[in-house]
Structure formats: C-alpha cells, structure tokens
Motif scaffolding. Structure first.
Motif, short mmCIF file in Angstrom:
data_model
loop_
_atom_site.label_atom_id
_atom_site.label_comp_id
_atom_site.label_asym_id
_atom_site.label_seq_id
_atom_site.Cartn_x
_atom_site.Cartn_y
_atom_site.Cartn_z
N LYS A 33 0.82 -1.22 0.00
CA LYS A 33 0.00 0.00 0.00
C LYS A 33 0.85 1.26 0.00
O LYS A 33 0.41 2.31 -0.45
N GLN A 34 2.06 1.16 0.53
CA GLN A 34 2.96 2.31 0.54
C GLN A 34 3.86 2.33 -0.69
O GLN A 34 4.86 3.04 -0.73
N ASN A 35 3.46 1.53 -1.72
CA ASN A 35 4.14 1.48 -3.01
C ASN A 35 5.54 0.90 -2.95
O ASN A 35 6.33 1.07 -3.88
N SER A 36 5.87 0.19 -1.87
CA SER A 36 7.13 -0.55 -1.80
C SER A 36 6.87 -1.97 -2.30
O SER A 36 6.94 -2.95 -1.54
N LEU A 37 6.56 -2.07 -3.59
CA LEU A 37 6.11 -3.35 -4.14
C LEU A 37 7.24 -4.38 -4.17
O LEU A 37 7.01 -5.56 -3.93
N GLY A 38 8.44 -3.92 -4.48
CA GLY A 38 9.57 -4.85 -4.47
C GLY A 38 9.80 -5.45 -3.11
O GLY A 38 10.01 -6.66 -2.96
N LYS A 39 9.75 -4.61 -2.07
CA LYS A 39 9.94 -5.08 -0.71
C LYS A 39 8.80 -6.03 -0.31
O LYS A 39 9.03 -7.06 0.34
N ALA A 40 7.57 -5.67 -0.70
CA ALA A 40 6.41 -6.52 -0.38
C ALA A 40 6.55 -7.90 -1.01
O ALA A 40 6.26 -8.92 -0.38
N LEU A 41 7.00 -7.94 -2.26
CA LEU A 41 7.15 -9.21 -2.95
C LEU A 41 8.20 -10.09 -2.27
O LEU A 41 8.01 -11.29 -2.08
N LYS A 42 9.32 -9.48 -1.86
CA LYS A 42 10.35 -10.23 -1.15
C LYS A 42 9.82 -10.79 0.16
O LYS A 42 10.08 -11.93 0.53
N SER A 43 9.04 -9.97 0.87
CA SER A 43 8.47 -10.41 2.15
C SER A 43 7.55 -11.60 1.96
O SER A 43 7.61 -12.60 2.71
N LEU A 44 6.68 -11.53 0.96
CA LEU A 44 5.72 -12.60 0.72
C LEU A 44 6.40 -13.88 0.26
O LEU A 44 6.02 -14.98 0.67
N ARG A 45 7.41 -13.75 -0.59
CA ARG A 45 8.11 -14.95 -1.04
C ARG A 45 8.90 -15.60 0.09
O ARG A 45 9.06 -16.82 0.12
N ALA A 46 9.36 -14.79 1.03
CA ALA A 46 10.04 -15.35 2.20
C ALA A 46 9.06 -16.17 3.04
O ALA A 46 9.41 -17.25 3.55
N ILE A 47 7.83 -15.66 3.18
CA ILE A 47 6.80 -16.40 3.91
C ILE A 47 6.50 -17.72 3.21
O ILE A 47 6.43 -18.79 3.83
N LEU A 48 6.36 -17.65 1.87
CA LEU A 48 5.99 -18.84 1.11
C LEU A 48 7.12 -19.86 1.04
O LEU A 48 6.87 -21.06 0.83
N SER A 49 8.35 -19.43 1.23
CA SER A 49 9.46 -20.39 1.23
C SER A 49 9.34 -21.37 2.39
O SER A 49 9.79 -22.52 2.29
N ASN A 50 8.73 -20.92 3.48
CA ASN A 50 8.52 -21.79 4.65
C ASN A 50 7.10 -22.33 4.74
O ASN A 50 6.86 -23.35 5.39
N ASN A 51 6.17 -21.62 4.10
CA ASN A 51 4.75 -22.01 4.16
C ASN A 51 4.16 -21.93 2.76
O ASN A 51 3.38 -21.01 2.44
N PRO A 52 4.50 -22.86 1.87
CA PRO A 52 4.12 -22.75 0.45
C PRO A 52 2.63 -22.78 0.18
O PRO A 52 2.20 -22.37 -0.89
#
Length: 587
Positions: free
Chosen positions: A117-136
């Motif tokens: 929402k704060q337009n940090s889309l690159g950071k958001a994508l990294k955060s979400l992929r980190a979550i999915l790496s442990n919880n696919p």
C-alpha cells in the motif's frame, strides 16, 4: 441471564445477522473489570465488519494492556490501525505480534500488504516470497503475492499464485475479486470469460453471506415530476483520482433544478481534491465506517431515485450496498471497465466504442450508450500549456508511456521493441510513481531489455508533482498506449499536452478506451486494429515530423472543439439518460 447465556444469545444474534444485538450483548460481557476472551474476539471482528475500527482499536488496546504477552491482541491492534490507514503504527503492532509468536504468518503477510500500500512493491514481494518459502500453501501469502505481482505487470505469474490460493480456499470471494481485477491485464481473456468470472464471484459471495432482502420501492406517477431527480454516487475515489477528476466537472455542470446529487464516500483519507468535489455536490455523506446494511439504510432513508456505482470490482468498492437495492434504479459508470455481474444493478453507462452491440451478452447490466464517449474531460485551470514550438533536447524521436506499471507485459514490450528497432535513434521513456521504487525500476528495466530494447535507449521517471508530470510531455513525441489495458487519464493528458497517442483495440472494454477517446477527438488514424497495424502507425508517425508538429500546434483547439471537452452538452445528455431510465422504471 448469566455470562454463558448472554454469550450464547450474542452468538445466535450474530448468526442471524442481528449485529446491533450481538454487539450489545458482547459489550455487556466486557464491562468494568470483566473479561471474556471469546466475546472480545467476536466483538472485535464485528466492530471491523460494521465499519467501526475506532471501537475495535479501543477494545484491542484494552486487551493488550490486560494481556501484554498475548500475540492475538497485538495482532488485533495492528488490524484496527490498518483499517484506520495508520500504516506505520499498524506495522509496529504486527512486528510486536511476531516477536511474541514468530511462527504466525498472518501478521507477516499484513506487513507485506502495508509495504504494498505504501508502493514498496519490491519489498512486499520479497516479504511474501520469504513467507511462502517456509509455508508454500499459505492462502493469504499466495493471494497477496498474486496481487503484488499483478501490480508489477507480471500478470501471468500473478494468475498462477491466485489460482493456487483458490485451490486452498475455493470459496474465497476476495480472491475471486482479485482475479477479476487481473483479467483485464491478460490478453487471452475475452469479455465472455470476464462475464463468467463476475457471475461466479456473486455465486461464491452469496453462498458465504447471510441472505439479503432487497428494499421495495413503490412506483408513484408523481415521483420525479415536481422535484429534482435525486442521484447518489458511491465511491472510494472522491479524491485526486481519475474517477474524482472526471466526475467533478459533471457535478458542477448539473442543472440543480433537475438533478440533486449526493456523494456517498467510502474514502478513509481525504486530500485537497476531496474538498473541491465536496463543494460541487448537494450532499456529502460518509459511509466508510458503515456496514453494507447500514449504508443501504442510509441511502434508502435519503430517498435516492438513482444510485450510481463508480467502482465496479476495484479497490474500495461497495457493491454489497447495491445488493440491498436501496434505490429504485441502480447503475454503474466510470470506475470499471467490465460488467459488475450484479443483477441488482440495472444499467451500465457506456458508449458504442467500448461496448459494441456484439458484446452485450457479456454484461449483466443493460447498456445506456452516450452518443460520443462515456467520458468527459475538463483540464484543471492551472494545467501546463503545451509547448507547440518546443526545442527537443534529444535529436531522435522519443516514444513515451506514462501508464501504470501493472499495464506492462511481455507482448506489449515486444511490440515496442519492434517500433524502436524500426526507428533509428529513437528512445523510450516510461514514467510512473512506482518507478521511484528501485526494485520496481530494476524489474521494468529487465523486462524492457529482455524484450529486445537496449538499455541506453530506456529512460525511467518516478514520482513527481502533477505540474512536473505534465511538463514531462514536452520531452515526448509520441505516446504508445498500453494493451490489453489501455490508458484513460494518461491518454487524455497526453493529447491535452499536444502529444499524439497510438492505441490498439481488442475485444474487451479495457482495450477499447483509447479507441473511444481518439474517435471522439477526431483522430481515428491513430487507432490500430492489429499488432502490426499498431507498430506501423507508430513508425509512420515517427517519420512524419511535420504531422507531429501540426498535431502539437492544433491539439488543444481540436480537443476544445470536440464533444470530449463539452462538459455542458455531455452533462445534459447524461441528465436525459438518467431521466429516461427513471421514466422507464415508473412505467
């Protein structure tokens, strides 16, 4: 009645959608020094459900003070702050939640949503992929990863994530709605497919929601004859947004003797333009913290004759309000580029260009076609004047695109690559606020290079003031419209600043907006019917400096004399459209 009986009664009231009774009974269990954990959880959820995040925050604050090491209450603090759009404080609350319970994924997903929402889309994508790496198989992470990828223009990958999320939660109407928004960006999907998905959304939503009893309206022959027609508009975009900017001059031009306007705002944070648009409507009413049922009751009590949705399936929509049928006649206009799929919306305001007759079966609404375009544009008084005699700082031709980053895709880039390859010394400028994010800028650069465009021919520009944004058009010779989701405000602004736009149209409404605008201003030669035609038109125009100079000199006059800028005529036609629909309902 003891606590167990009170709690059971509250649960029954909640199940029966008697939310005021449920809230009252849950509140009674939490008075004074009393505390009841299940009641507190349910009450918190109801506060958010009924649009009262302030009460939710107050409850969560009390709970966090009583139970400072309970992660659930820190998470509630974050959710209530998020609902009030206090994102920095919400993120801190979610971080405290994770500190107490590191294995939770929901708070981590919520932090990524805030980053998005704060337009940090690159950071958001990294955060979400980190979550999915442990919880696919985490549903929330999958869904939000799809949303972020769609904003980055990675539509095909986004669709994979959303489809995977739907396998985890097949009844998630939120995920279906996110996918509906994505469809407009994917060329392979037709209007027919979009219609199927819109109808599926309502089937899923209605299965998971309590039954709704629509309001009944009495047809009185005297209605609307001795008083102005009462028109209500519902949107979260009464701000510096294309919807707000396109609506404001029409509201201002309405004949007050015939039309009375009420804006039902679902906007949490206002801006300077909000004050402008508030000043030209008759009544301003905030529904952002009302439930759908409460907002519908408000509209019904206001005796609105025609209720107009300005959002469709976009963010902040209140289509659930329209399910109650609080007005006798309901329409959708301006904010969306496809059908809502909602049977309670009677009409869609459109034109012959974006909704041809052959596509009518793919709309649940009856089309009301305006004569020229469904849009009317009025530049603000302080907008820059284009420079018809500009001296280019670059010797070659500069192509430009100022559309949202999410409208970019591999096929579009390949077309642009062929254009640039055919025009020696040409370059491409892309400008959008999200390009201020280094991760996004890097991704866009890679996308362009992978599409065959040399890095030295690429210029990226990020956020700027509106005046600076418009002034940048002086550096552009030709605007290349996006496909399959064409520009709207960007096309209007480009033309107003004297820069011609080459646009490709296809089957969907989203791909045909450029055709509507260019036809209305008398520039049909810039409308392409195929990919090769798009390339050929862009190349031909780049080689005709005299034609471009003539267009730059004459564009303002051309626009000012076209129906596109005739606000009075457009508004009178719109008023007649409203009146005709009202008369049809009465009879």
């Amino acid at each position: 009645m003891n606590n167990n009986e009170t709690y059971s009664a509250a649960e029954i009231a909640q199940k029966n959608s008697d939310l005021p009774t449920a809230i009252s009974k849950y509140e009674s269990l939490l008075k004074g020094k009393n505390w009841h954990h299940p009641a507190a959880q349910n009450l918190f959820d109801l506060y958010l459900q009924t649009g009262d995040p302030a009460s939710a925050f107050k409850l969560a604050t009390r709970a966090a003070e009583l139970f400072p090491i309970e992660a659930a209450y820190q998470n509630q603090l974050g959710l209530s702050l998020f609902a009030m759009e206090q994102f920095d404080e919400a993120e801190k609350a979610f971080e405290r939640t994770l500190a107490l319970h590191p294995d939770l994924t929901a708070p981590a997903v919520n932090i990524a949503v805030i980053q998005s929402k704060q337009n940090s889309l690159g950071k958001a994508l990294k955060s979400l992929r980190a979550i999915l790496s442990n919880n696919p198989n985490d549903y929330l992470a999958l869904q939000n990863c799809g949303v972020v990828l769609s904003k980055l223009g990675q539509s095909e990958e986004a669709e994979i994530y959303l489809a995977t999320a739907l396998k985890q939660e097949p009844e998630s109407f939120e995920c279906v709605q996110n996918r509906i928004g994505l469809i407009n960006y994917v060329e392979k999907y037709s209007s027919a497919y979009f219609y199927e998905q819109a109808m599926a959304f309502w089937r899923i939503k209605n299965r998971s929601a309590a039954s709704i009893e629509p309001y009944r309206h009495v047809r009185l022959e005297s209605q609307g004859e001795s008083k102005p027609l009462r028109i209500g508009f519902v949107s979260a975009d009464f701000k510096n947004h294309p919807v707000g900017r396109l609506l404001e001059p029409v509201l201002k031009a309405h004949d007050k003797k015939k039309i009375h306007t009420t804006l039902y705002s679902n906007l949490a944070l206002e801006d300077e333009f909000t004050r402008t648009i508030r000043s030209v409507c008759d009544v301003w009413c905030e529904i952002v913290f009302q439930s759908d049922a409460e907002a519908a009751q408000t509209i019904y009590d206001d005796k609105v004759d025609i209720l107009v949705d300005l959002s469709g399936h976009t963010a902040g929509n209140r289509l659930g309000v329209f399910q109650y049928k609080p007005a006798p006649v309901q329409m959708t206009w301006l904010g969306f580029v496809a059908t809502t799929g909602l049977k309670e919306i009677d009409y869609i305001i459109t034109d012959q260009h974006v909704l041809p007759v052959e596509n009518e079966p793919y709309f649940s609404e009856t089309p009301l076609r305006l004569e020229n375009s469904l849009l009317c544009y009025q530049p603000s008084a302080n907008e820059n004047q284009s420079n018809p005699l500009r001296i280019p700082t670059y010797s070659g031709v500069t192509f430009g695109c100022f559309n949202r980053v999410e409208k970019l895709n591999k096929k579009l880039i390949l077309m642009w690559s062929q254009v640039l390859a055919s025009v020696s010394g040409s370059r491409l400028m892309i400008k959008h606020a999200h390009l201020s994010d280094k991760d996004i800028a890097s991704w866009v650069t890679d996308l362009l290079i992978d599409g065959g465009i040399d890095a030295e021919r690429i210029t990226l520009r990020g956020a700027s003031s509106y005046q600076e944004h418009l002034a940048t058009y002086d550096e552009i010779d030709i605007t290349l419209d996006t496909y399959p989701y064409a520009g709207t405000m960007t096309t209007l602004e480009s033309l107003w600043m004297g820069v011609p736009v080459v646009s490709l149209f296809g089957d969907t409404w989203a791909s045909r907006v450029g055709k509507s605008v260019l036809t209305t201003v008398g520039l049909p030669d810039l409308i392409a019917g195929s990919e090769q035609d798009y390339i050929d038109k862009a190349v031909a125009l780049s080689r005709d400096a005299d034609a471009r100079a003539m267009l730059r000199r004459s564009m303002r006059t051309r626009m000012e004399s076209s129906p596109l800028l005739d606000v009075i005529q457009f508004t009178r036609e719109l008023e007649q459209t409203y009146l005709a629909a009202w008369e049809a309902w009465k009879t």
